[in-house]
Structure formats: structure tokens, C-alpha cells
Design an enzyme around this catalytic site. Structure first.
Site, PDB file in Angstrom:
ATOM      1  N   ARG A  80      -0.953  -1.161   2.914  1.00 53.46           N
ATOM      2  CA  ARG A  80      -1.592  -1.652   1.676  1.00 53.46           C
ATOM      3  C   ARG A  80      -1.613  -3.174   1.650  1.00 53.46           C
ATOM      4  O   ARG A  80      -2.629  -3.777   1.278  1.00 53.46           O
ATOM      5  CB  ARG A  80      -0.845  -1.117   0.451  1.00 53.46           C
ATOM      6  CG  ARG A  80      -1.040   0.370   0.187  1.00 53.46           C
ATOM      7  CD  ARG A  80      -0.278   0.805  -1.045  1.00 53.46           C
ATOM      8  NE  ARG A  80       1.146   0.531  -0.892  1.00 53.46           N
ATOM      9  CZ  ARG A  80       2.005   0.425  -1.897  1.00 53.46           C
ATOM     10  NH1 ARG A  80       1.591   0.520  -3.143  1.00 53.46           N
ATOM     11  NH2 ARG A  80       3.282   0.193  -1.670  1.00 53.46           N
ATOM     12  N   ASN A 131      -1.247   3.872  -2.822  1.00 56.43           N
ATOM     13  CA  ASN A 131      -0.768   5.075  -2.158  1.00 56.43           C
ATOM     14  C   ASN A 131      -1.285   6.283  -2.925  1.00 56.43           C
ATOM     15  O   ASN A 131      -1.148   6.357  -4.153  1.00 56.43           O
ATOM     16  CB  ASN A 131       0.757   5.107  -2.105  1.00 56.43           C
ATOM     17  CG  ASN A 131       1.312   4.236  -0.995  1.00 56.43           C
ATOM     18  OD1 ASN A 131       0.620   3.920  -0.035  1.00 56.43           O
ATOM     19  ND2 ASN A 131       2.566   3.832  -1.128  1.00 56.43           N
TER      20      ASN A 131
END
Length: 313
Positions: A233, A251
């Protein structure tokens, strides 16, 4: 300009240089330890980060320091931005050499790194290292707040001193030393080390969206495989800022990573990198869907979000 003044002798030497310049105003500031960074902020996006490194040479066991500087200047001459800013031995540099027991005629052993100046200014012989991909995401908030504080300028160049920009601001001492509403882009377009950044193109896209450039698209991407707990990320956050793409990453369920990208042709390039070149991650499957563009308030920024609702503000 001189920094790290610790002794009266150093202060007197700096003051003598100022006197020769006939300066009417002298500014004395607190010494903030750390590395020198220039952050380019466009809208609510952190687009490029460059570390400015003070002038230095590396010994080869053959050339003296003057010769090493001549070699370095020939290398700088090939750079359109640095070519007009050669390294010149100033009185302060000579003082630094003397403190180290050296002269311009000294020959450095092979591999020895010698910093010539304490100031990281490009005009004083410094050079630029692109570090955009290593920036901790929390610096984006600092950078955008600084831009908004300067009369909400469209774009700014933010000069920052920090110990390590790959670490969060809360983990170190740092200070903003300047916010420039009309920064030059030579530092980013003609970087000495690392990847050049097309910040001028990003600014054009921001000010004139769609004018003579590719039409904006919005894509939602879901990556599965070994994609969580590997820094994916944060890496996507950095890549999105580099490509001038807005949106979010989070997520998802069942170990997936989900992202929404909004931008022009850079969206396709970014998705290719996420699928094929993400470091440490092992992408088993990539699903891409067309979707509606984010609201106007969410465009121009890219965030790491816990939920989609958080991403949309």
C-alpha cells in the site's frame, strides 16, 4: 551562506564574507540538523521529493582535490541544469579543507568521500538525488498543509530539513525552512541521481485538466496473492503520487489489496507497475473494473485508507 557555526573563529570568517558582499541585512537562524529535501506539491498531491546533497568529491588515489573538482565539473556540464553551476573552491570550502588538514593539492585515497561544503545549495556545487519512492506517506499531509498555508497556492516547492524522510515525521526532529510559490523544476527534471520527474506535466494536468492530454479515466483494481504485510500500500501510494494519479488504496477482504485510480494515461502505466513490478509482493491475480470518478473533493489526492468511506473523506 554558512551553517553549523560552533566557534567564534568560524563566525568571524562568515561575517567577513558577508562584509565583502556589502549586505544590508543579515539573518541568523537556529541550526536544524538533518538532510536537505525539496518537496514539490501540486494541489493535494506530493509529486516529487529531491534530496539536495552538499558539494563533495570521491578520491581515486591519483587526482588531487582540485583535479577531482575539475572531473566533477565536466560531469556537471553534461546536465542542462547543473552545467551552469560548477563547483568552485570558496573561502569557506578552503577553511573546511584546512580544518581537515587538507589543501587543494591533497590527493585522496581511492573511495574516500570528502564533503566540501556544509550547505546543500545547488549553486554552491551541490547535486540532486531523487528520493520520491522512499518517502513515508505521512509527509504528504505535512506538505499539503504547508501549501494551503501559503494563500492556498496551486503548487509550491517546500524546503525541509529532516533526519530521514523515509521515516514518519513523528519519529524525528524536522523543520520547514521555506515555502516557495514559484519553484523552478530543473532540480526534478534534470536530477543528478535517480529518476527524473515530470512535475511540469503534472502541473499542466492539474491546471488544465484534459487540455491537449489524454482523457481522465477511473479504474478500480483488486490484487490478490501475497500482497498484504509487504509494504504494497505504501509503495502504491508513492507510485500514484509520482504518476499524478488521485484515488485511494486499502487492504481488502481475504488478503486482497484494493485501489482506485483516477487520472489520464498514467493510470494504465501505474496499473502495469502494480501488477508486474511491485517489490516484495507476489501478485497472483489482478482484476480491473471501470467505475465512476471520485467526487471533486477527493480528486487531486491519493490516500492510504482503512476503509473506502475514509478514502472518500
Amino acid at each position: 551562506m554558512t551553517t553549523d557555526v560552533r566557534e567564534r573563529e568560524h563566525f568571524d570568517a562568515a561575517w567577513q564574507i558577508i562584509a565583502q558582499l556589502n549586505a544590508r541585512t543579515v539573518i541568523c537562524e537556529e541550526q536544524i540538523p538533518g538532510k536537505d529535501y525539496r518537496l514539490i506539491v501540486i494541489g493535494d498531491g506530493l509529486c516529487a521529493v529531491t534530496q539536495r546533497v552538499p558539494a563533495y568529491v570521491v578520491g581515486d588515489g591519483r587526482h588531487d582535490i582540485s583535479g577531482l573538482i575539475a572531473v566533477k565539473n565536466r560531469q556537471r556540464a553534461a546536465n542542462p541544469y547543473l552545467g551552469s553551476k560548477p563547483i568552485e573552491l570558496t573561502e569557506m570550502m578552503l577553511r573546511n579543507l584546512a580544518l581537515a588538514g587538507l589543501t587543494p593539492a591533497s590527493v585522496l585515497p581511492e573511495g574516500q568521500h570528502l564533503q566540501l561544503h556544509a550547505v546543500a545549495n545547488i549553486g554552491s556545487g551541490g547535486e540532486s538525488h531523487d528520493v520520491t519512492e522512499h518517502v513515508h506517506p505521512e509527509w504528504a499531509s505535512v506538505a499539503v498543509q504547508a501549501r494551503r498555508a501559503l494563500y492556498d497556492a496551486v503548487h509550491v516547492g517546500l524546503d525541509l530539513l529532516a533526519e530521514d524522510i523515509s521515516l514518519p515525521p513523528s519519529a524525528q526532529k524536522w523543520a520547514v525552512i521555506e515555502v516557495n510559490s514559484n519553484p523552478e523544476f530543473g532540480l526534478q527534471h534534470f536530477v543528478q541521481h535517480g529518476q527524473a520527474r515530470d512535475v511540469a506535466g503534472m502541473l499542466i494536468d492539474h491546471v488544465f485538466p484534459g487540455a491537449g492530454r489524454a482523457r481522465a479515466v477511473t479504474k478500480r483494481m483488486t490484487l490478490t496473492g501475497a500482497v498484504q504485510d509487504v509494504g504494497l500500500r505504501r509503495w502504491i501510494w508513492g507510485q500514484a503520487h509520482l504518476h499524478g494519479v488521485s484515488g485511494w488504496v486499502r487492504n481488502g477482504a481475504d488478503g486482497a489489496v484494493e485501489a482506485l485510480f483516477h487520472g489520464a494515461r498514467a493510470v494504465a502505466q501505474l496499473m502495469d507497475k502494480c501488477r508486474d513490478n511491485a517489490p516484495r509482493a507476489r501478485v497472483a491475480n489482478c482484476v480491473v473494473e471501470d467505475c465512476a470518478a471520485p467526487g471533486a473533493d477527493a480528486q487531486g489526492r491519493f490516500v492510504i485508507a482503512a476503509t473506502v468511506a475514509e478514502a472518500l473523506g
